[in-house]
Design a protein around this motif. Structure first.
Motif, short mmCIF file in Angstrom:
data_model
loop_
_atom_site.label_atom_id
_atom_site.label_comp_id
_atom_site.label_asym_id
_atom_site.label_seq_id
_atom_site.Cartn_x
_atom_site.Cartn_y
_atom_site.Cartn_z
N UNK A 159 0.84 -1.20 0.00
CA UNK A 159 0.00 0.00 0.00
C UNK A 159 0.87 1.24 0.00
N UNK A 160 1.77 1.30 -0.99
CA UNK A 160 2.61 2.47 -1.21
C UNK A 160 2.63 2.75 -2.71
N UNK A 161 3.48 3.67 -3.14
CA UNK A 161 3.52 4.02 -4.57
C UNK A 161 4.34 2.99 -5.34
N UNK A 162 3.69 2.36 -6.34
CA UNK A 162 4.34 1.39 -7.21
C UNK A 162 4.44 1.96 -8.61
N UNK A 163 5.65 1.98 -9.11
CA UNK A 163 5.88 2.43 -10.49
C UNK A 163 6.48 1.28 -11.27
N UNK A 164 5.81 0.87 -12.34
CA UNK A 164 6.28 -0.23 -13.19
C UNK A 164 6.76 0.36 -14.50
N UNK A 165 7.98 0.04 -14.88
CA UNK A 165 8.56 0.53 -16.13
C UNK A 165 8.80 -0.64 -17.08
N UNK A 166 8.38 -0.47 -18.33
CA UNK A 166 8.60 -1.46 -19.38
C UNK A 166 9.65 -0.92 -20.32
N UNK A 167 10.79 -1.57 -20.35
CA UNK A 167 11.93 -1.05 -21.10
C UNK A 167 12.32 -2.02 -22.22
N UNK A 168 12.64 -1.55 -23.43
CA UNK A 168 12.85 -0.16 -23.83
C UNK A 168 11.55 0.64 -23.93
N UNK A 169 11.61 1.87 -23.44
CA UNK A 169 10.41 2.69 -23.36
C UNK A 169 9.92 3.13 -24.73
N UNK A 170 10.78 3.11 -25.75
CA UNK A 170 10.38 3.57 -27.08
C UNK A 170 9.61 2.51 -27.87
#
Length: 508
Positions: A62-73
């Motif tokens: 129950x906190x901030x979750x940031x999911x990144x899919x790389x390569x972003x382009x």
């Protein structure tokens, strides 16, 4: 740890590219956000993952979750990233084997109850993972047989998210869920069709064998009932079985189309779209995910367009690029996708809308403008890419009496196999294996180029304007197929004369 990583695969056409999925947990206002150029269905993964984790006994932090899919382009589409996203989000706070997590590729959609649901395109995705050096892939239980067709990678078929978490060392209870299966869409086996059933069209049968031997495109023009469709539907029966590479390419396209794939089919595919099919149905496309059309689904097999004169001119002209390059590229806003399109094209058409124009004993009721418009849909550039053009007539009583004069499918398949073996031996030091794929420059100037006196009739036809230079090369390709069928190592004037007649109906 506050950052966790794993892998998934983004599909662009039939090609896959590894995507690193990473999650960061920070002490800020609770939020769950996915970045890295996701589409709408991937953006909806937030709610699917949230509920699936909660119903699997492993709620998200129950906190901030940031999911990144790389390569972003690279654009990412579909729900196949759900499992990877859920795992990295939970791994930011749950104890897991991070080495195992970071060395595994995860594919699959999550249901709200935590079960893994099947997705299309698993075969090309696992192929991409194996080629990138990954050694383990987790897929939905329903896709395990399809993923298992790829050599060199361990495939784990998972029923639910808890099972995947336990695989990576998480302390969770694994429920005994019923796996989500694919719908039973098995296609009934096609009946065995034999060339011996084709009555009175011996020349057409021989031309079909030539087309099969060299992989040539074929057009048949004749009245209704002449046997055009019968001939076309018997072509796959005389083609050799697909090798591993071709079978895998064909299966990958079927997987992208959402068809159940449980084994490598060795029979060449046969696609026969209706004449009302649009350009998009032939080429492929889609508003969100680009799906292959009939052209791509026919790769390594046969694309049969019956009643070709009834197709729109735009649909027919969409064939020109794939016939020339062996690929079809679809451009959409912000993305493009390429699919293999190496197929044999078979066209069947009537000479006019009523079918009786120029037919002995027939009475054509079509106005001249309708005839011109009907045949005008088959443009000159398209016909120039056809290797063999046949004019069929209705079977007469005399021809019916010689029904047993034609060859059987087994005999024709044997002839085609022997001819292709001779072709492969002759082209052993080149990148080509079929006569239809050999470029014209090599045919005219390569080590096996014919003598000038042999080419004289073909040169005369080119000089008269009866054929184009592209047509010149296509006649040479057909001539080599005739030579391979006759077992001769060099082209003769007879081969070229016969090939010229099959292309344009011209006497050498």
């Amino acid at each position: 740890m506050s950052i966790a990583r794993t892998w998934s695969v983004a599909l662009v056409g039939v090609e896959g590219e590894l995507v690193e999925v990473e999650a960061d947990l920070s002490n800020q206002t609770p939020e769950f956000k996915i970045i890295g150029l996701p589409d709408k269905s991937l953006g909806e993964a937030v709610q699917r993952v949230h509920n699936a984790c909660a119903n699997s006994g492993a709620p998200l932090p129950r906190r901030r979750l940031t999911v990144n899919l790389s390569p972003a382009s690279l654009p990412k589409q579909g729900s196949g990233f759900d499992v990877a996203i859920a795992l990295v989000c939970l791994a930011t706070e749950t104890t897991m084997d991070n080495t195992s997590l970071a060395s595994t590729v995860h594919l699959g959609e999550l249901g709200l109850d935590g079960r893994l649901r099947p997705i299309p395109g698993v075969l090309p995705a696992v192929l991409a993972a194996a080629r990138a050096g990954r050694r383990r892939a987790v897929v939905p239980w329903a896709n395990r047989a399809e993923a298992g067709l790829v050599d060199g990678i361990e495939v784990v078929g998972a029923v639910n998210l808890a099972q995947v978490l336990a695989l990576h060392g998480a302390d969770v209870e694994v429920p005994d869920d019923e796996p989500v299966d694919l719908p039973d869409d098995a296609v009934p086996a096609e009946p065995t069709l034999d060339l011996a059933e084709v009555i009175g069209q011996r020349e057409a049968v021989e031309a079909l064998v030539v087309a099969a031997a060299g992989g040539h495109h074929l057009m048949m023009c004749g009245p209704p009932g002449a046997g055009k469709t019968m001939l076309a539907r018997r072509l796959t029966g005389i083609l050799p079985a697909l090798d591993d590479r071709a079978a895998l390419a064909s299966a990958a396209v079927r997987s992208l189309s959402g068809v159940r794939v449980v084994e490598l089919t060795r029979t060449p595919p046969f696609e026969a779209p209706h004449h009302s099919a649009s350009v998009a149905a032939l080429v492929g496309g889609g508003s969100r995910t680009v799906r292959p059309g009939a052209i791509a689904r026919a790769t390594e097999g046969v694309l049969f367009l019956d009643e070709a004169g009834e197709f729109t001119a735009g649909a027919l002209d969409s064939l020109r690029q794939p016939l020339e390059t062996g690929t079809i590229t679809i451009h959409r806003s912000g993305a493009s996708a390429a699919f293999p399109a190496r197929f044999q094209l078979i066209l069947a058409t009537n000479p006019c809308p009523c079918g009786d124009y120029g037919i002995r004993g027939g009475t054509c009721t079509c106005p001249p403008s309708a005839i011109r418009r009907y045949l005008g849909r088959l443009s000159g550039p398209l016909l120039d890419r056809i290797d063999i053009e046949l004019a069929l007539t209705r079977v007469s009583v005399a021809q019916h009496g010689h029904a047993g004069a034609t060859i059987t499918t087994a005999d024709a398949r044997s002839q085609v196999a022997e001819a292709r073996a001779r072709t492969a031996h002759r082209l052993a030091d080149t990148p080509w294996r079929l006569n239809a794929h050999v470029p014209g420059t090599w045919l005219r100037e390569g080590p096996a180029s014919p003598e000038a006196k042999v080419l004289r009739p073909l040169d005369a036809a080119l000089h008269r304007g009866a054929i184009t230079l592209r047509g010149y090369d296509r006649v040479l390709r057909v001539a080599w197929s005739l030579a391979d069928l006759s077992g001769l190592p060099r082209l003769t004037a007879e081969h070229l004369g016969r090939a010229l007649y099959l292309k344009k109906g011209l006497a050498a």
